[in-house]
Scaffold this motif. Sequence first.
Motif, PDB file in Angstrom:
ATOM      1  N   LYS A  93     -11.444  -2.610  -0.169  1.00  0.00           N
ATOM      2  CA  LYS A  93     -10.864  -3.012  -1.448  1.00  0.00           C
ATOM      3  C   LYS A  93     -10.307  -4.444  -1.381  1.00  0.00           C
ATOM      4  CE  LYS A  93     -11.893   0.663  -3.614  1.00  0.00           C
ATOM      5  NZ  LYS A  93     -12.947   0.592  -4.680  1.00  0.00           N
ATOM      6  N   HIS A 103       0.880  -1.155   0.000  1.00  0.00           N
ATOM      7  CA  HIS A 103       0.000   0.000   0.000  1.00  0.00           C
ATOM      8  C   HIS A 103       0.925   1.213   0.000  1.00  0.00           C
ATOM      9  CE1 HIS A 103      -3.271  -2.718   0.982  1.00  0.00           C
ATOM     10  NE2 HIS A 103      -2.591  -3.152   2.034  1.00  0.00           N
ATOM     11  N   PRO A 154      -6.469   0.710  -6.688  1.00  0.00           N
ATOM     12  CA  PRO A 154      -7.572   1.439  -6.045  1.00  0.00           C
ATOM     13  C   PRO A 154      -7.007   2.663  -5.328  1.00  0.00           C
ATOM     14  CG  PRO A 154      -7.727  -0.913  -5.609  1.00  0.00           C
ATOM     15  CD  PRO A 154      -6.395  -0.695  -6.249  1.00  0.00           C
ATOM     16  N   ILE A 180      -8.885   0.362   2.603  1.00  0.00           N
ATOM     17  CA  ILE A 180      -8.062  -0.793   2.243  1.00  0.00           C
ATOM     18  C   ILE A 180      -8.826  -2.092   2.531  1.00  0.00           C
ATOM     19  CG2 ILE A 180      -5.998  -2.092   2.903  1.00  0.00           C
ATOM     20  CD1 ILE A 180      -4.564   0.615   3.206  1.00  0.00           C
ATOM     21  N   THR A 217      -2.684  -0.604  -3.051  1.00  0.00           N
ATOM     22  CA  THR A 217      -3.643   0.507  -3.031  1.00  0.00           C
ATOM     23  C   THR A 217      -2.834   1.793  -2.956  1.00  0.00           C
ATOM     24  OG1 THR A 217      -3.860   0.548  -0.608  1.00  0.00           O
ATOM     25  CG2 THR A 217      -5.445  -0.818  -1.833  1.00  0.00           C
TER      26      THR A 217
END
Length: 260
Positions: free
Chosen positions: A257, A90, A200, A254, A114
């Motif tokens: 997603k 992330h 995302p 998060i 993400t």
Amino acid sequence: MNFAEAADGAELAWTSEGEGEPMLLIAGQATSMDGWGPTAALLSRTYRVIRFDHRGIGRSGKGDAERYTTRLLAEDAVAVLDAAGVDLAHVYGHSMGGRIAQWLAIDYPKRVRTLVLAATSGGKWPDAVTQPDREALDALTSGDMSRLEPLFFDAEWAQSNPAAVHTFFNSHASAWAKARHFNASREHDAWSHLGFIQAPTLLLHGTEDVLTPLPNALLMRQHIRGSVLVRVPGAGHGLHLDHPETVEWIRQFIARKSRS
């Protein structure tokens, strides 16, 4: 303290704290990893938080002058992920860190799970409404903490968190490095590439941000497919610190997603 080696041999200082899925934090212009302070601590309760000092900042080497562009600084971020043994993370970028994070997601899509972009922009834009307030820009280039603090932080939060404010505004950096960071941020232009971002994406933006006005986030939402914009009422440019509720919003984003 650990060190990653950049493409030009510059040493990049980095640290890791917490357990869980990796999250790379990318700091803003001329700001060290220490500036994440309480936000990094909160995130490390859920994630393995990886932070690093940009080249020329904090404990990192200055490296070659021509590598001070947001796109090449994204290569530094990849070098840090490699050194940390992380294939996929992330990524959370603030301000210029968000600009760097955009290139990371564009050029290295398989490295970004993400993407969180806070108080940032796709770069140059002909519309004056997206440009920083002239007085705010003068304050930024002055480096005067007394002028900068109200542009970044809520007054009550700043009064209650003097150590975090001091650390954020007092990163070790030479005038040489600061000038190159400023130029890298100013020259950033990824608008025509944002549509290639696959990760995302969560956009966090303060409604009172005069350094990066809110219309920048509205435009980014149009350019990044499926991105989610959260306007943070009353927040300025430093919402990643003085609005800790954003940490929970990031966790929720998060988690959502991950389930989809």
